[in-house]
Design a protein around this motif. Structure first.
Motif, PDB file in Angstrom:
ATOM      1  N   ASP A   1     -54.712  28.313  39.391  1.00  0.00           N
ATOM      2  CA  ASP A   1     -54.311  28.746  38.801  1.00  0.00           C
ATOM      3  C   ASP A   1     -53.095  29.256  40.498  1.00  0.00           C
TER       4      ASP A   1
ATOM      5  N   ASP B   1     -56.749  30.547  42.684  1.00  0.00           N
ATOM      6  CA  ASP B   1     -55.922  31.501  42.649  1.00  0.00           C
ATOM      7  C   ASP B   1     -54.923  32.059  43.754  1.00  0.00           C
TER       8      ASP B   1
ATOM      9  N   ASN C   1     -55.163  28.751  33.713  1.00  0.00           N
ATOM     10  CA  ASN C   1     -54.473  29.124  32.452  1.00  0.00           C
ATOM     11  C   ASN C   1     -52.990  29.378  32.827  1.00  0.00           C
ATOM     12  N   HIS C   2     -52.705  29.693  34.575  1.00  0.00           N
ATOM     13  CA  HIS C   2     -51.311  29.903  34.922  1.00  0.00           C
ATOM     14  C   HIS C   2     -50.319  28.334  34.199  1.00  0.00           C
TER      15      HIS C   2
ATOM     16  N   HIS D   1     -60.234  32.553  39.118  1.00  0.00           N
ATOM     17  CA  HIS D   1     -59.862  33.066  37.469  1.00  0.00           C
ATOM     18  C   HIS D   1     -60.126  34.996  37.205  1.00  0.00           C
TER      19      HIS D   1
ATOM     20  N   HIS E   1     -61.778  26.310  36.253  1.00  0.00           N
ATOM     21  CA  HIS E   1     -61.021  27.929  36.163  1.00  0.00           C
ATOM     22  C   HIS E   1     -61.164  28.944  35.993  1.00  0.00           C
TER      23      HIS E   1
HETATM   24 MN   LIG Z   1     -56.566  32.477  35.795  1.00  0.00          MN
END
Ligand SMILES: [Mn+2]
Length: 243
Positions: free
Chosen positions: A36, A8, A63-64, A186, A145
């Motif tokens: 991320d 992240d 997810n990004h 995350h 993640h």
């Molecule tokens: Mn995330």
């Protein structure tokens, strides 16, 4: 031959360089980045391009990256009658979701790049791992993640969906495996106020939560050496670098 994990980064390029300076990555060390890298912070693409130059970094998809990939691939194609027809509700919904999650910062840095570099970035994201199994110093780890959504002890890793890996948060109060540590990003630990080590790396019930909120005021980018257990932090200034 040390193994490090980090997650992240969210475009916080200066914090990333700070951590790299602290861990002093050697040629035979490996750094796993659990997704991320993109969105929210000021320099997501600059950070990604730096990572792409580092041969001993292995990236997992967050997810990004997934949101960005779905939109960037569509947006960079030549606009033709056909592609206009593809501009359907699904795309628009994806795009809105990405923008609401800080995708604008990624777009700002992606668009001025030449086409070859854009291609390289898209291919790099597609090649990211979804999960990694690892043994370091005799200890077993699963790197992912977000978590193992809808966890069941009988479920094989191959049976989880992408959504369960990159969006769904684990339950840190439940020990998933007796003999395997699950390392996740995350979920910023600085938001887990009930935890005694909120804002730091949390180790609990064989979970290791390493997203310490690099892009959140007062949060940090963190790295962990799996061999020694040593933790590294680059703290975000409260008022700079991010609007
Ligand atoms: Mn995330």
């Amino acid at each position: 031959m040390a193994t490090y994990v980090m997650s992240d980064i969210h475009g916080m390029y200066d914090l990333f360089l700070d951590i790299l300076g602290q861990i002093d990555l050697k040629d035979d060390d490996t750094l796993y980045i659990l997704g991320d890298i993109l969105d929210r912070g000021p320099h997501p693409i600059k950070t990604l391009l730096k990572i792409m130059e580092m041969p001993n970094v292995i990236c997992l998809v967050g997810n990004h990256e997934f949101m960005a990939l779905k939109c960037l691939e569509f947006l960079r194609q030549e606009i033709t009658n056909e592609s206009i027809n593809d501009l359907d509700d699904v795309f628009l919904e994806n795009f809105m979701t990405w923008m609401q999650n800080g995708g604008g910062k990624t777009m700002d840095e992606f668009y001025p790049l030449d086409k070859d570099t854009q291609d390289d970035i898209i291919e790099f994201i597609k090649d990211c791992e979804v999960f990694v199994r690892l043994t370091v110093g005799g200890k077993k780890y699963i790197l992912v993640h977000a978590g193992l959504g809808n966890f069941s002890p009988d479920k094989r890793l191959e049976e989880y969906s992408l959504y369960e890996f990159i969006w769904e948060r684990p339950d840190y109060n439940v020990k998933y495996f007796d003999d395997i540590y699950v390392v996740t990003g995350h979920t910023p630990t600085c938001l887990l106020e009930d935890e005694p080590s909120a804002g730091r790396i949390i180790r609990k019930n064989n979970h290791i939560a390493i997203d310490c909120g690099s892009v959140i005021p007062g949060g940090s980018l963190a790295a962990l050496c799996l061999d020694s257990g040593e933790e590294f932090y680059a703290k975000r200034e409260k008022s700079t670098e991010h609007d």
